[in-house]
Design an enzyme around this catalytic site. Sequence first.
Site, mmCIF file in Angstrom:
data_model
loop_
_atom_site.group_PDB
_atom_site.id
_atom_site.type_symbol
_atom_site.label_atom_id
_atom_site.label_comp_id
_atom_site.label_asym_id
_atom_site.label_seq_id
_atom_site.Cartn_x
_atom_site.Cartn_y
_atom_site.Cartn_z
ATOM 1 N N LYS A 86 0.853 -1.193 0.000
ATOM 2 C CA LYS A 86 0.000 0.000 0.000
ATOM 3 C C LYS A 86 0.887 1.239 0.000
ATOM 4 O O LYS A 86 1.736 1.423 0.890
ATOM 5 C CB LYS A 86 -0.853 0.002 1.265
ATOM 6 C CG LYS A 86 -2.330 -0.005 1.022
ATOM 7 C CD LYS A 86 -3.031 -0.135 2.352
ATOM 8 C CE LYS A 86 -4.464 0.285 2.240
ATOM 9 N NZ LYS A 86 -5.120 0.245 3.540
HETATM 10 C C1 E4P Z 1 -8.452 1.040 3.360
HETATM 11 O O1 E4P Z 1 -7.617 0.299 2.897
HETATM 12 C C2 E4P Z 1 -8.385 1.640 4.690
HETATM 13 O O2 E4P Z 1 -7.704 0.752 5.548
HETATM 14 C C3 E4P Z 1 -9.737 1.851 5.325
HETATM 15 O O3 E4P Z 1 -10.781 1.414 4.513
HETATM 16 C C4 E4P Z 1 -9.932 3.170 5.963
HETATM 17 O O4 E4P Z 1 -11.207 3.184 6.565
HETATM 18 P P1 E4P Z 1 -11.647 4.265 7.654
HETATM 19 O O5 E4P Z 1 -11.934 5.541 6.957
HETATM 20 O O6 E4P Z 1 -12.863 3.672 8.291
HETATM 21 O O7 E4P Z 1 -10.480 4.384 8.608
#
Ligand code: E4P
Length: 221
Positions: A86
């Site tokens: 990521k």
């Molecule tokens: C995506 O890969 C992120 O980990 C995640 O969906 C972020 O979600 P949030 O906005 O609930 O923290």
Amino acid sequence: MLFFLDSACIAEIEEAKALGILDGVTTNPSLLAKENIPQAAIYDHYKKICAIVDDNVSAEVISTDVTGMLQEAHALAAIDAKIVVKIPMTKSGLQVIHKLQADGIRTNCTLVFSAGQAILAAKAGASYISPFIGRLDDLSTDGSQLIQQLSIIFQKNYFNTQILAASIRHPMHIIQCAQQGVDVITCPLSVIKKMIHHPLTDSGLQTFLADYRAAFPQQAL
Ligand code: E4P
């Protein structure tokens, strides 16, 4: 549409796997921080997650400069072939995504909030782009409109990049994504559990069982 679990919790990942709906896992630094593991154990934690799922485990870099991100990305990718690295949607992030594609390492461009960012990440060679729909909704901006826009753009341009809808807060987000033909969603286990239940299913089952017991009192179920 593939289902990823947005969690770094082994017990939750195992629970989702047992449901038969799990295609992958996304983690992020905040989710990892909740797990109360020492920093030295993080790579082992990723190994444990990889042992549960068949593929697609997103592990995020912490560095923000090109050299640091590249170094981390190679180390993360070496943990297991299931790892998708990521990378944040930044100028340096785009350079890193492009280099990693050339090295055959899959990437998930994270923290995407606009169609412009998504187009750039796809052009740079991201395997996945993660638009955060819940965080847009939090700012009174319709996250599902971004998903709709991206679905059209990616279909028309034949990008070799999958839309991974992230920051999902409730079942309607998932249903809208499915209607819009999104490739992948990632969500917390709590959202999947909300999708399972319907009061008419519960009351219907109670009635079926009560009727059966009343008609056949001697027979054990
Ligand atoms: C995506 O890969 C992120 O980990 C995640 O969906 C972020 O979600 P949030 O906005 O609930 O923290």
